[in-house]
Structure formats: C-alpha cells, structure tokens
Design an enzyme around this catalytic site. Structure first.
Site, PDB file in Angstrom:
ATOM      1  N   PRO A 101       9.844  -0.941   8.333  1.00  0.00           N
ATOM      2  CA  PRO A 101       9.951   0.226   7.458  1.00  0.00           C
ATOM      3  C   PRO A 101       8.624   0.566   6.770  1.00  0.00           C
ATOM      4  CG  PRO A 101      10.935  -1.699   6.417  1.00  0.00           C
ATOM      5  CD  PRO A 101      10.520  -2.128   7.792  1.00  0.00           C
ATOM      6  N   ALA A 104       7.357  -0.528   2.384  1.00  0.00           N
ATOM      7  CA  ALA A 104       8.057  -1.792   2.120  1.00  0.00           C
ATOM      8  C   ALA A 104       7.096  -2.927   1.808  1.00  0.00           C
ATOM      9  CB  ALA A 104       8.928  -2.161   3.315  1.00  0.00           C
ATOM     10  N   GLY A 105       5.786  -2.620   1.762  1.00  0.00           N
ATOM     11  CA  GLY A 105       4.799  -3.667   1.511  1.00  0.00           C
ATOM     12  C   GLY A 105       4.547  -4.534   2.728  1.00  0.00           C
ATOM     13  N   LEU A 106       4.880  -4.020   3.912  1.00  0.00           N
ATOM     14  CA  LEU A 106       4.713  -4.808   5.135  1.00  0.00           C
ATOM     15  C   LEU A 106       3.549  -4.293   5.995  1.00  0.00           C
ATOM     16  CD1 LEU A 106       8.473  -5.354   6.111  1.00  0.00           C
ATOM     17  CD2 LEU A 106       6.987  -6.827   4.729  1.00  0.00           C
ATOM     18  N   SER A 109       1.538   1.265   7.347  1.00  0.00           N
ATOM     19  CA  SER A 109       0.557   2.338   7.586  1.00  0.00           C
ATOM     20  C   SER A 109      -0.623   1.804   8.393  1.00  0.00           C
ATOM     21  CB  SER A 109       0.074   2.954   6.269  1.00  0.00           C
ATOM     22  OG  SER A 109      -0.611   2.006   5.477  1.00  0.00           O
ATOM     23  N   ALA A 110      -1.048   0.574   8.108  1.00  0.00           N
ATOM     24  CA  ALA A 110      -2.168  -0.009   8.854  1.00  0.00           C
ATOM     25  C   ALA A 110      -1.748  -0.307  10.290  1.00  0.00           C
ATOM     26  CB  ALA A 110      -2.653  -1.288   8.180  1.00  0.00           C
ATOM     27  N   ALA A 111      -0.513  -0.787  10.463  1.00  0.00           N
ATOM     28  CA  ALA A 111      -0.031  -1.069  11.824  1.00  0.00           C
ATOM     29  C   ALA A 111       0.017   0.227  12.633  1.00  0.00           C
ATOM     30  CB  ALA A 111       1.342  -1.736  11.768  1.00  0.00           C
ATOM     31  N   ASP A 152      -4.802  -5.178   5.325  1.00  0.00           N
ATOM     32  CA  ASP A 152      -3.698  -4.734   6.184  1.00  0.00           C
ATOM     33  C   ASP A 152      -4.185  -4.405   7.588  1.00  0.00           C
ATOM     34  OD1 ASP A 152      -2.252  -4.943   3.891  1.00  0.00           O
ATOM     35  OD2 ASP A 152      -1.464  -2.907   3.911  1.00  0.00           O
TER      36      ASP A 152
HETATM   37  O1  PMV Z   1       1.569  -2.233   0.219  1.00  0.00           O
HETATM   38  P1  PMV Z   1       0.806  -2.796   1.356  1.00  0.00           P
HETATM   39  O2  PMV Z   1       1.587  -3.584   2.309  1.00  0.00           O
HETATM   40  O3  PMV Z   1      -0.008  -1.735   2.069  1.00  0.00           O
HETATM   41  O4  PMV Z   1      -0.267  -3.863   0.774  1.00  0.00           O
HETATM   42  C1  PMV Z   1      -1.370  -3.437   0.028  1.00  0.00           C
HETATM   43  C2  PMV Z   1      -2.204  -4.579  -0.465  1.00  0.00           C
HETATM   44  C3  PMV Z   1      -3.061  -4.226  -1.685  1.00  0.00           C
HETATM   45  O5  PMV Z   1      -3.769  -5.399  -2.039  1.00  0.00           O
HETATM   46  C4  PMV Z   1      -2.194  -3.802  -2.868  1.00  0.00           C
HETATM   47  C5  PMV Z   1      -4.046  -3.088  -1.392  1.00  0.00           C
HETATM   48  C6  PMV Z   1      -5.167  -3.482  -0.458  1.00  0.00           C
HETATM   49  O6  PMV Z   1      -5.722  -2.560   0.167  1.00  0.00           O
HETATM   50  O7  PMV Z   1      -5.523  -4.664  -0.372  1.00  0.00           O
END
Ligand code: PMV
Length: 320
Positions: A101, A104-106, A109-111, A152
C-alpha cells in the site's frame, strides 16, 4: 494484430522492493544511521512508447496519474525521474502495479520510482545498475519528501538488510538470528512530506533539544546493530521501544500508532514502534517466534497486518 511476442518486445518491465525501517527514520535525514530491511514484495512497472514529448505514469490501484511537465507534486516527481534517465523528447507511458500500500511507511513511492526507472530503461534497451536505479529514484523522492535521506530508494534498488547513512549509502548487516516482525497498518495514511517538514520545523525552533534526541538515536542504532548481529532479540526490542518514544517526542506518532505499540507490548511483543514517516502509516512489532497474540490484538482493533521475517536476505512475507 501484432503477435504477443513482438508486442512484449516493445515493453520494458521493472520491479523493486518495499522496505521497513527498523530504527532511525527522520534522524536519518540529518545524517544519523538507520537500519532497514527490504520486503519481499514491492511494485512492478511496465513502460511503453507513448505520444512524442509526453511522459505519463499511472497506478490504477492507487488512483495515481502523473504527467511530466504538470504542476502537481506527483507530476514533478515523475518529471525528475525522467530527467535523470535522460529521456529527451521520447514519449513514454508507464503503468505501475503495486503489491504494497501507499502511505503506509513501507517505501512504496521509492519502489514505484525504481520499478518505473528500470522499466523505462529496459524499453530503451538499457539495464540500470542498482546505483543508477537508486539515483534516478532519489530525484523523485526529493520532490515527494521535500528533503529525502535516500534510504527508501537505496533499499528499493539493492534489497537486503542494511545500515544506511546519508552521504555514505548502504552497508550490509549480518543478522545473527532471524527476527520476526508483524507489520500493521494504523488505518490512517501518513504524509512523509508533511512529517519531514514538521521535524524540520521542530529542528529550527528547538535545535539543541532535537540534536540531543538525534545523538540518543545514533547510540540506539549502534546498540540495535550489535543486537541484530548477536541475535539478541530482547535488547533489540528495548531499542525499538526507545526509538518509538523519541519519534513520539519528535511529533510524528499518532494516537492510533501509540495504541498499536501499547497493544503489541501487552500482547507480549519484545518491542514495537512506528515505521517510516509516521503521521499515520504502519507500526512494527518484534515477536519472539510466535506472532499470533500480536496479530490477534492488532486485527481485533481493525488493523491490516502482515508478518515478515528478517534473515540475511530480502524478507519473505509469511502471512496475509
Ligand atoms: O514514509 P516512508 O516509508 O517513505 O519513510 C520515510 C523515511 C524518512 O526518514 C521519514 C524520510 C527519509 O527520506 O529518510
């Protein structure tokens, strides 16, 4: 009608992994090391030649449409990615198909960015190295996160269990004993951009206090690294709990995430914390072999969960 084989040749395909940050999110933006592990799932993307001069990305299951040259943040992020790949005036249509998802902090977007970069490169007869894929996705992440550390996109491109430090990149981490984590979604989407900005604003206003927390976190990440290598789950669990307390202090937790951490600890988890940008998104709980009590507690509260096991290689997802 074109035969399927020749049709396929006109398509580029790419994929990339999502990730969980075990410790150090947010502070990693300021140069503190962070520990992260790639998931075994992520995002797949397909690229086809499109109308000349038009670069367009869609992810139907996220309702996402982005056109390079547009004004929205997604448009600008995709334009940055295409710019890094040196597409010139060639048109391209990219379609993303995520298995994880967004919000979700996973690292979704980078993937997506790494998968899209690989698909576009393949369409042009090129194969990107992990460093090239990571760098292209970083340009997109900088637009999306405002000030991205690069963790990420690096994890999405390289996979594995790693220590990441801004400016230095990744180093591999030996995992002494396998670690089982439950990942649960709080039910609220988190905006990494907003949370990174909130921490930046706190850093501007209370620099000495924030720097002290970052120094505490750097020590915590060091202790966690030793614990992971030694297979010392109990110490790692303590580190996660302390890390969550610092993230709370930084203002990136929510009531739902705090409650998930409490519920996980009540259910016998060795440690728990939010993961990723926060402000919503997911929490992780480290369990000692048996994940059933944490899964039951989080599912009873309505959270969608997966269980994942950190070995020395990309994480297999064990249960849906
Ligand atoms: O929310 P996510 O999964 O994209 O994680 C971001 C991680 C941060 O440390 C909050 C931002 C970053 O670019 O390192």
């Amino acid at each position: 009608m074109a035969d399927p084989a020749s049709f396929r040749k006109r398509m580029g395909r790419g994929s990339a992994l999502g990730k969980v940050i075990l410790l150090g999110e947010h502070a990693v933006v300021y140069g503190v090391p962070a520990i992260a592990a790639a998931l075994s799932e992520g995002v797949s993307a397909w690229a086809m030649r499109g109308q000349r001069g038009r670069a367009h990305l869609s992810v139907p299951s996220w309702g996402l449409q982005a056109t390079a040259g547009g004004e929205r943040v997604g448009d600008r992020a995709f334009a940055a990615l295409c710019g890094k790949l040196g597409l010139g005036d060639d048109g391209v249509e990219v379609v993303g198909e995520p298995q994880i998802p967004a919000g979700a902090g996973l690292g979704a977007s980078a993937a997506l960015a790494v998968a899209a970069a690989r698909a576009i490169a393949e369409l042009h007869g090129r194969k990107l190295t992990p460093a090239e894929a990571s760098e292209a996705a970083f340009a997109s992440e900088m637009v999306l996160h405002g000030n991205a550390s690069g963790i990420d996109n690096a994890l999405a491109a390289y996979g594995g269990v790693r220590v990441f430090r801004r400016g230095e990149g990744l180093s591999a981490l030996r995992v002494g004993a396998s670690l089982k984590f439950v990942i649960g979604h709080s039910g609220e989407d988190g905006s990494t951009l907003e949370m990174v900005e909130a921490v930046a604003s706190l850093h501007r206003g209370r620099k000495a206090d924030v720097e002290q927390r970052f120094a505490d976190l750097a020590a915590l990440v060091g202790a966690a690294q030793d614990a992971i290598m030694a297979g010392d789950r109990a110490t790692l669990g303590e580190c996660l709990i302390e890390n969550h307390a610092i993230l709370r202090w930084l203002g990136v937790s929510t009531f739902a995430l705090d409650k998930m951490v409490d519920d996980a600890l009540d259910a016998g988890a060795l440690g728990a914390k939010l993961t990723g940008g926060g402000g919503g998104g997911s929490a992780i709980a480290l369990v000692d072999g048996d994940d059933s009590a944490v899964l039951a507690a989080w599912r009873a509260a309505g959270h969608t969960c997966i269980t994942t096991e950190v070995r020395g290689s990309p994480l297999p997802i064990l249960a849906g």
